[in-house]
Every structure is written in C-alpha cells, then in structure tokens.
Design an enzyme around this catalytic site. Structure first.
Site, PDB file in Angstrom:
ATOM      1  N   THR A   1      -2.583  -9.998  -3.984  1.00 54.63           N
ATOM      2  CA  THR A   1      -1.165  -9.758  -4.272  1.00 54.63           C
ATOM      3  C   THR A   1      -0.742 -10.408  -5.595  1.00 54.63           C
TER       4      THR A   1
ATOM      5  N   SER B   1       2.578  -4.282  -1.688  1.00 53.20           N
ATOM      6  CA  SER B   1       2.078  -3.188  -0.842  1.00 53.20           C
ATOM      7  C   SER B   1       1.194  -2.229  -1.628  1.00 53.20           C
TER       8      SER B   1
ATOM      9  N   CYS C   1     -12.004  -5.868   3.254  1.00 54.92           N
ATOM     10  CA  CYS C   1     -11.827  -7.237   3.781  1.00 54.92           C
ATOM     11  C   CYS C   1     -10.564  -7.293   4.641  1.00 54.92           C
TER      12      CYS C   1
ATOM     13  N   ARG D   1      15.572 -24.905  33.915  1.00 59.21           N
ATOM     14  CA  ARG D   1      16.946 -25.017  33.423  1.00 59.21           C
ATOM     15  C   ARG D   1      17.938 -24.532  34.482  1.00 59.21           C
TER      16      ARG D   1
ATOM     17  N   GLU E   1      -0.857  -8.858   4.959  1.00 61.67           N
ATOM     18  CA  GLU E   1      -1.945  -7.968   5.434  1.00 61.67           C
ATOM     19  C   GLU E   1      -1.435  -6.552   5.671  1.00 61.67           C
TER      20      GLU E   1
HETATM   21  P1  TGC Z   1      -6.184   4.667  -1.438  1.00 60.51           P
HETATM   22  O1  TGC Z   1      -6.208   5.599  -2.614  1.00 60.51           O
HETATM   23  O2  TGC Z   1      -5.798   5.175  -0.110  1.00 60.51           O
HETATM   24  O3  TGC Z   1      -7.625   3.968  -1.314  1.00 60.51           O
HETATM   25  C1  TGC Z   1      -8.298   3.383  -2.412  1.00 60.51           C
HETATM   26  C2  TGC Z   1      -9.740   3.183  -1.981  1.00 60.51           C
HETATM   27  O4  TGC Z   1      -9.800   2.298  -0.872  1.00 60.51           O
HETATM   28  C3  TGC Z   1     -10.314   2.975   0.294  1.00 60.51           C
HETATM   29  N1  TGC Z   1      -9.523   2.491   1.438  1.00 60.51           N
HETATM   30  C4  TGC Z   1     -10.035   1.642   2.341  1.00 60.51           C
HETATM   31  N2  TGC Z   1     -11.270   1.139   2.468  1.00 60.51           N
HETATM   32  C5  TGC Z   1     -11.485   0.310   3.485  1.00 60.51           C
HETATM   33  N3  TGC Z   1     -10.508  -0.023   4.359  1.00 60.51           N
HETATM   34  C6  TGC Z   1      -9.253   0.455   4.265  1.00 60.51           C
HETATM   35  N4  TGC Z   1      -8.316   0.092   5.132  1.00 60.51           N
HETATM   36  C7  TGC Z   1      -8.967   1.341   3.209  1.00 60.51           C
HETATM   37  N5  TGC Z   1      -7.848   1.998   2.799  1.00 60.51           N
HETATM   38  C8  TGC Z   1      -8.223   2.696   1.714  1.00 60.51           C
HETATM   39  C9  TGC Z   1     -10.138   4.441   0.008  1.00 60.51           C
HETATM   40  O5  TGC Z   1     -11.084   5.207   0.722  1.00 60.51           O
HETATM   41  C10 TGC Z   1     -10.407   4.470  -1.476  1.00 60.51           C
HETATM   42  O6  TGC Z   1     -11.807   4.301  -1.654  1.00 60.51           O
HETATM   43  P2  TGC Z   1     -12.580   4.886  -2.957  1.00 60.51           P
HETATM   44  O7  TGC Z   1     -14.016   4.733  -2.632  1.00 60.51           O
HETATM   45  O8  TGC Z   1     -12.138   6.334  -3.080  1.00 60.51           O
HETATM   46  O9  TGC Z   1     -12.144   4.049  -4.097  1.00 60.51           O
HETATM   47  O10 TGC Z   1      -5.303   3.433  -1.827  1.00 60.51           O
HETATM   48  P3  TGC Z   1      -3.763   3.345  -2.138  1.00 60.51           P
HETATM   49  O11 TGC Z   1      -3.639   2.720  -3.493  1.00 60.51           O
HETATM   50  O12 TGC Z   1      -3.099   4.688  -1.931  1.00 60.51           O
HETATM   51  O13 TGC Z   1      -3.240   2.302  -1.067  1.00 60.51           O
HETATM   52  C11 TGC Z   1      -3.333   2.518   0.294  1.00 60.51           C
HETATM   53  C12 TGC Z   1      -2.641   1.368   1.059  1.00 60.51           C
HETATM   54  C13 TGC Z   1      -1.159   1.382   0.774  1.00 60.51           C
HETATM   55  C14 TGC Z   1      -2.894   1.601   2.535  1.00 60.51           C
HETATM   56  C15 TGC Z   1      -3.233   0.021   0.661  1.00 60.51           C
HETATM   57  O14 TGC Z   1      -3.067  -0.231  -0.648  1.00 60.51           O
HETATM   58  C16 TGC Z   1      -2.706  -1.124   1.458  1.00 60.51           C
HETATM   59  O15 TGC Z   1      -3.286  -1.440   2.484  1.00 60.51           O
HETATM   60  N6  TGC Z   1      -1.601  -1.837   1.029  1.00 60.51           N
HETATM   61  C17 TGC Z   1      -1.177  -3.066   1.664  1.00 60.51           C
HETATM   62  C18 TGC Z   1      -1.641  -4.247   0.846  1.00 60.51           C
HETATM   63  C19 TGC Z   1      -2.040  -5.434   1.687  1.00 60.51           C
HETATM   64  O16 TGC Z   1      -2.272  -5.340   2.877  1.00 60.51           O
HETATM   65  N7  TGC Z   1      -2.175  -6.571   1.056  1.00 60.51           N
HETATM   66  C20 TGC Z   1      -2.645  -7.742   1.753  1.00 60.51           C
HETATM   67  C21 TGC Z   1      -2.983  -8.847   0.788  1.00 60.51           C
HETATM   68  S1  TGC Z   1      -4.004 -10.112   1.494  1.00 60.51           S
HETATM   69  C22 TGC Z   1      -2.996 -10.904   2.577  1.00 60.51           C
HETATM   70  O17 TGC Z   1      -1.888 -10.550   2.825  1.00 60.51           O
HETATM   71  C23 TGC Z   1      -3.580 -12.092   3.249  1.00 60.51           C
HETATM   72  S2  TGC Z   1      -2.506 -12.929   4.298  1.00 60.51           S
HETATM   73  C24 TGC Z   1      -3.685 -13.712   5.191  1.00 60.51           C
HETATM   74  C25 TGC Z   1      -3.238 -14.796   6.054  1.00 60.51           C
HETATM   75  O18 TGC Z   1      -2.654 -15.791   5.603  1.00 60.51           O
HETATM   76  O19 TGC Z   1      -3.593 -14.689   7.288  1.00 60.51           O
HETATM   77  P1  FAD Z   2       6.700  -5.161  -1.233  1.00 63.55           P
HETATM   78  O1  FAD Z   2       5.435  -4.399  -1.341  1.00 63.55           O
HETATM   79  O2  FAD Z   2       7.522  -5.308  -2.462  1.00 63.55           O
HETATM   80  O3  FAD Z   2       7.584  -4.480  -0.097  1.00 63.55           O
HETATM   81  C1  FAD Z   2       8.990  -4.741   0.058  1.00 63.55           C
HETATM   82  C2  FAD Z   2       9.509  -3.801   1.171  1.00 63.55           C
HETATM   83  O4  FAD Z   2       9.306  -2.426   0.774  1.00 63.55           O
HETATM   84  C3  FAD Z   2       8.744  -3.992   2.481  1.00 63.55           C
HETATM   85  O5  FAD Z   2       9.635  -3.860   3.551  1.00 63.55           O
HETATM   86  C4  FAD Z   2       7.766  -2.831   2.477  1.00 63.55           C
HETATM   87  O6  FAD Z   2       7.378  -2.415   3.780  1.00 63.55           O
HETATM   88  C5  FAD Z   2       8.552  -1.738   1.765  1.00 63.55           C
HETATM   89  N1  FAD Z   2       7.694  -0.746   1.122  1.00 63.55           N
HETATM   90  C6  FAD Z   2       6.789  -0.949   0.101  1.00 63.55           C
HETATM   91  N2  FAD Z   2       6.181   0.206  -0.201  1.00 63.55           N
HETATM   92  C7  FAD Z   2       6.672   1.142   0.645  1.00 63.55           C
HETATM   93  C8  FAD Z   2       6.417   2.543   0.835  1.00 63.55           C
HETATM   94  N3  FAD Z   2       5.486   3.216   0.125  1.00 63.55           N
HETATM   95  N4  FAD Z   2       7.118   3.193   1.772  1.00 63.55           N
HETATM   96  C9  FAD Z   2       8.044   2.534   2.554  1.00 63.55           C
HETATM   97  N5  FAD Z   2       8.332   1.224   2.408  1.00 63.55           N
HETATM   98  C10 FAD Z   2       7.644   0.544   1.475  1.00 63.55           C
HETATM   99  N6  FAD Z   2      -1.558 -11.876  -0.383  1.00 63.55           N
HETATM  100  C11 FAD Z   2      -2.842 -12.094  -0.791  1.00 63.55           C
HETATM  101  O7  FAD Z   2      -3.384 -11.368  -1.615  1.00 63.55           O
HETATM  102  N7  FAD Z   2      -3.543 -13.148  -0.296  1.00 63.55           N
HETATM  103  C12 FAD Z   2      -3.023 -14.013   0.606  1.00 63.55           C
HETATM  104  O8  FAD Z   2      -3.706 -14.943   1.041  1.00 63.55           O
HETATM  105  C13 FAD Z   2      -1.677 -13.813   1.034  1.00 63.55           C
HETATM  106  N8  FAD Z   2      -1.089 -14.710   1.885  1.00 63.55           N
HETATM  107  C14 FAD Z   2       0.245 -14.568   2.175  1.00 63.55           C
HETATM  108  C15 FAD Z   2       0.895 -15.569   2.905  1.00 63.55           C
HETATM  109  C16 FAD Z   2       2.254 -15.467   3.187  1.00 63.55           C
HETATM  110  C17 FAD Z   2       2.948 -16.566   3.921  1.00 63.55           C
HETATM  111  C18 FAD Z   2       2.981 -14.317   2.773  1.00 63.55           C
HETATM  112  C19 FAD Z   2       4.430 -14.180   3.112  1.00 63.55           C
HETATM  113  C20 FAD Z   2       2.357 -13.330   2.034  1.00 63.55           C
HETATM  114  C21 FAD Z   2       0.981 -13.450   1.714  1.00 63.55           C
HETATM  115  N9  FAD Z   2       0.330 -12.503   0.905  1.00 63.55           N
HETATM  116  C22 FAD Z   2      -0.965 -12.696   0.502  1.00 63.55           C
HETATM  117  C23 FAD Z   2       1.098 -11.407   0.315  1.00 63.55           C
HETATM  118  C24 FAD Z   2       1.331 -10.237   1.266  1.00 63.55           C
HETATM  119  O9  FAD Z   2       0.154  -9.523   1.478  1.00 63.55           O
HETATM  120  C25 FAD Z   2       2.425  -9.342   0.643  1.00 63.55           C
HETATM  121  O10 FAD Z   2       3.630 -10.059   0.753  1.00 63.55           O
HETATM  122  C26 FAD Z   2       2.526  -8.002   1.342  1.00 63.55           C
HETATM  123  O11 FAD Z   2       1.390  -7.198   1.063  1.00 63.55           O
HETATM  124  C27 FAD Z   2       3.805  -7.232   0.935  1.00 63.55           C
HETATM  125  O12 FAD Z   2       3.988  -7.242  -0.440  1.00 63.55           O
HETATM  126  P2  FAD Z   2       5.398  -7.687  -1.083  1.00 63.55           P
HETATM  127  O13 FAD Z   2       5.792  -8.966  -0.474  1.00 63.55           O
HETATM  128  O14 FAD Z   2       5.253  -7.621  -2.551  1.00 63.55           O
HETATM  129  O15 FAD Z   2       6.422  -6.590  -0.584  1.00 63.55           O
END
Ligand code: TGC
Ligand code: FAD
Length: 395
Positions: free
Chosen positions: A143, A149, A249, A279, A374
């Site tokens: 991120t 997202s 991942c 309570r 996530e």
């Molecule tokens: P898109 O064009 O659909 O896909 C790009 C490439 O990725 C592949 N793919 C996947 N592969 C494995 N697992 C999945 N779930 C996959 N989803 C897509 C896809 O096949 C393609 O592969 P290739 O070979 O053609 O390159 O990608 P998009 O840009 O349209 O985005 C799709 C979307 C929105 C679902 C994805 O970007 C997404 O999941 N967004 C959310 C971001 C997110 O979850 N960030 C998390 C950051 S880490 C974190 O929050 C840690 S907190 C941990 C903690 O403290 O516990």
């Molecule tokens: P945004 O993407 O800006 O979204 C804002 C709002 O818009 C949300 O309600 C969302 O659902 C909505 N939205 C966005 N796109 C769309 C769409 N296409 N359609 C409809 N609604 C939409 N990230 C890491 O990489 N590594 C980490 O270890 C990690 N740890 C974290 C720990 C904490 C405590 C927190 C709070 C976050 C952490 N994150 C980490 C980041 C986290 O993954 C992001 O906050 C998350 O992916 C959402 O991104 P954003 O906060 O920028 O929200």
C-alpha cells in the site's frame, strides 16, 4: 441410540453446534495449545498494550517456539502444518487480539510466504529459518498513500542500474514496518511489478511509525521511505513478475483473517454471555430479558456460522480446491459478522462495554482495521460479484 445420547448431552454455549467434533485430535491439540498461550500471555496484558499502543518484541520468539510463524509452509524450519491447523491458530490468536494475529499473518502469510513462493534458494536459506524462529521479523509493503485498493497504481519505482536496482518511493500503513529486519517491497518496473527484499539497515531506507490509531493499537504500523535505495541483483524476488506476486500472498493472509474474525467474534460473544448472566437490573439478570436473549442467540448464530465457514474453507484449502474468490467470500462474510457481533456485545455490556476492562470495544475497534486491510469489504464484495456475474466492476 445415538440420538438419545445427543438429546441428553449438555449443550455447550461456547460451542453450540459442537463444531469441535469436526476436528481431528491433532487439530484440537494445536488449537488448545494456542488457546492456552493466548490465555496466559495475551489476555491478561493486551488491554494495557492496547492502551499504551505497544506490542512487546518478545512475543515473536515465543510464537516461533510454538511453531506459529510460517506455520503452514514446508521446509526451512517451518512447521508444515495443514491449512486448517493454521486457521485454528489464527482463530485463537485473534480471540486474544487482532494485533497479535496480524503479527503472525504478516510474518508468515505475507513476508515469509513471499520469499517461500517467489524467492531464490539463497533468499529462502538466508531468511526463512530465522523468520520461522521469530529471530528476524518481516513486513510487506504494498500500500502507498495514493494507492490502496488499487495497488496496480503504485508509484514506487525500481530501475536497473548495471546489475543493481535503485528503489524510490513510499509505502504506507505497513504492519511491523519499523520493527522489521527485512521489508518485502513491491515496486513498479519496466518489467512489471517486482518484489524486493530490503534489509533494515540499507542506506536510504527509513521508517516512521503511524501514531494516534484508535484501532489495532497493539500492533506496529509504519510508513516505509525509500530514497534511491541501491540493492544488489540478489535482492530481487526472481519468480514474481506481476501484481499476481503480491496478490498471491494476500490470499494466504486473507485466509487467516477468515478464521481470525471468527475468533474475535467468539471472544465478544463469550464476554457478553458471561456479563448478561451476572449483571442484575430490575432485580433480574439482564440475560433473563427477551431482548437480550435475542441478541445472545443472534451472536451465537453468527459465531457458529463464521466458524463453520472458516472450517469449510480450511478443508477446501487442504484439499487444494480453494480459490481466491472463495477467500473473498470468507473475509467479507466473517469480518462483517464479527463487527456485528462486537457492536451487539458492546451494547449488552452497557457502560462497562466502553472500557478496556472488557475485551469487546478493543475487538470492535480492531475489526475496523480488519475490515479495511487485506482488501476492504467493498473490494471483496466486488470480487464475489465479479465471480457471480462474470462482470468486473472495479473500473
Ligand atoms: P487484476 O488485473 O485483476 O490482476 C492482476 C494480476 O493478478 C492476478 N490476481 C491474483 N493472483 C492471485 N491471487 C489473487 N487474489 C489475484 N487477483 C488477481 C491476476 O490473475 C493478474 O495476473 P497476471 O498474471 O495476468 O498478471 O488486478 P486489478 O489491478 O484489477 O486488481 C484487482 C483487485 C482490486 C482485486 C486487487 O488489486 C486487490 O485485491 N485490491 C485490494 C488490495 C489489498 O488487499 N491490499 C492489501 C495490502 S497488504 C495488507 O493490507 C496487510 S494488513 C496485514 C495485517 O496487519 O494483518
Ligand atoms: P481506499 O482504497 O482509498 O478506499 C477508500 C474507500 O473506497 C473504501 O471504502 C473502499 O472500499 C472504497 N473503494 C475503493 N475502490 C473502490 C471500488 N473500485 N469500488 C467501490 N468502492 C471502492 N498495507 C500493506 O501493504 N501492508 C500492511 O502491512 C498493511 N497493514 C495495515 C495495517 C492497518 C492497521 C491498516 C489500517 C491498513 C494496513 N494496510 C497495509 C493498508 C490496507 O491494505 C489498505 O488500507 C486497504 O487496502 C485500503 O486502502 P486505502 O486505505 O487506501 O483505501
């Protein structure tokens, strides 16, 4: 004969559907070991950690000793447990606190998994055994301030300079960031999205903690700053060449969250059940009022439903048939359910429910991060919607 026995058996409020019997002896043993550790090390202290916004560093080696770091990975000092066993561990950890589960998720499912799945043999040998033991900590930088997202819009860039790479950019909201020995940093390159191992002391790499969080306070969250960081070729994760690398991942970590959310919900339900029986208002325990019983019944239903969904996904993962779209349904359903349970439980506790004397408001606030990181609930709803309709609604 057996139905007669079932009718007579006392019903366990904390395992209403007797989900226990769906587990093997080994799974129950792992679950009970983690539950005992959480009861001993987390539950008595976490209110204070939350208040002070700290997570003691000594937890990582303890978790390593228990075999919980990279638990479902094989080789390199990892426990090689089943996905279901790993899920049960996440459930117990998050029944303690989402921050403790986060530490384990980020270490095992994000940082270690990235190296295990996409790294070179040398990278695996260098990092995985120490990370499994909790002697080295990892974080996962995907991120950015303007890219949450939609990680494909990332601005962090890596360019080749001879055989070296130069990394420049910023990562935001990174769990374990400032306490990590190695950061897995994802960057855009001329060859697609690539991942890099950035050791803590690399010149140009600094971290800054994010303060004033009212959620996930017992967890370190940091910004990573990469100012023309020079890395050798060996720092590149050789096998990851697109966004699929980091997203793969996330599947692992999201799976753990499915279980973890069920654990947080269970902890809130149990606190509310106990409180409601003790309570007294209007000369009666509040548990005797119909409206409170309805709340308890709804919470019990949600906890059981969430646990069964987790177990089903765990069995699917162990059978090798779990797809990312299934995990999205699990994270969407269970985290939303846990939030509902936490908010209901907090009301059952009345004014006491707003203090850290009880676990509920801590879980409730934590779950606001869990529903966001996530992949937000919206993102997972859109993944499920896309799978149902065949129509991609992200852009
Ligand atoms: P898109 O064009 O659909 O896909 C790009 C490439 O990725 C592949 N793919 C996947 N592969 C494995 N697992 C999945 N779930 C996959 N989803 C897509 C896809 O096949 C393609 O592969 P290739 O070979 O053609 O390159 O990608 P998009 O840009 O349209 O985005 C799709 C979307 C929105 C679902 C994805 O970007 C997404 O999941 N967004 C959310 C971001 C997110 O979850 N960030 C998390 C950051 S880490 C974190 O929050 C840690 S907190 C941990 C903690 O403290 O516990
Ligand atoms: P945004 O993407 O800006 O979204 C804002 C709002 O818009 C949300 O309600 C969302 O659902 C909505 N939205 C966005 N796109 C769309 C769409 N296409 N359609 C409809 N609604 C939409 N990230 C890491 O990489 N590594 C980490 O270890 C990690 N740890 C974290 C720990 C904490 C405590 C927190 C709070 C976050 C952490 N994150 C980490 C980041 C986290 O993954 C992001 O906050 C998350 O992916 C959402 O991104 P954003 O906060 O920028 O929200």
């Amino acid at each position: 004969m057996s139905s007669h026995a079932t009718v007579k058996a006392p019903l366990k409020p904390t395992d209403y559907l007797d989900i226990d019997r769906l587990l093997s002896d080994e799974e129950r043993m792992i679950r009970d070991t983690v539950r005992a550790w959480v009861g001993d090390r987390v539950v008595p202290n976490v209110g204070e950690w939350f208040e002070d916004a700290i997570l003691p560093g000594e937890l990582a080696p303890e978790l390593g000793k228990l075999g919980l770091l990279g638990m479902h990975l094989t080789g390199y000092g990892c426990a090689g447990a089943s996905a279901t066993a790993y899920g049960l561990a996440c459930m117990e950890l998050e029944a303690g606190d989402s921050g403790v589960r986060s530490l384990v998720s980020v270490q095992g499912s994000l940082a270690m998994f990235a190296i295990w799945r996409w790294g070179s043999e040398e990278q695996k040998q260098e990092w995985l055994p120490r990370m499994a033991a909790g002697e080295a900590i990892g974080c996962f930088g995907l991120t950015e301030p303007d890219s949450g997202s939609d990680p494909g819009s990332m601005r962090t860039r890596a360019r080749r300079d001879g055989s070296d790479w130069i990394l420049h950019g910023q990562k935001m909201w990174i769990t374990n960031g400032s306490v990590s020995d190695v950061a897995i940093v994802w960057a855009s390159t001329d060859e697609g999205v690539r991942g890099f191992l950035v050791p803590r002391d690399t010149p140009g790499f600094t971290t800054q903690d994010i303060h004033r969080k009212l959620s996930l306070r017992a967890s370190v969250t940091s910004e990573l700053l990469l100012d023309d960081v020079r890395l050798p070729a060996e720092a590149l994760l050789p096998e990851a060449t697109s966004l699929k690398g980091p997203l793969s991942c996330l599947n692992e970590a999201r799976y753990g969250i499915v279980w973890g959310a069920a654990g947080a919900a269970r902890a809130c339900f149990e606190a509310a059940l106990e409180y409601s029986k003790e309570r007294v208002q209007f000369d009666r325990p509040i548990a005797s009022f119909q409206i409170q019983q309805q709340k308890l019944a709804t919470m019990a239903l949600e906890v059981n439903r969430a646990t069964l969904l987790s177990l089903h996904l765990g069995r699917m993962k162990d059978a090798g048939v779990l797809r990312p779209e299934h995990v999205s349904m699990g994270k969407l359903g269970n985290v939303n359910a846990a939030l509902d349970v936490a908010r209901t439980a907090r009301q059952v506790l009345g004014a006491n429910g707003v203090t850290l004397e009880y676990p509920v408001i801590r879980h409730m606030n934590n779950l606001e991060s869990v529903v966001t990181y996530e992949g937000t609930a919206d993102v997972h709803a859109l993944v499920v919607g896309g799978a149902l309709t065949g129509i991609q609604a992200f852009r």
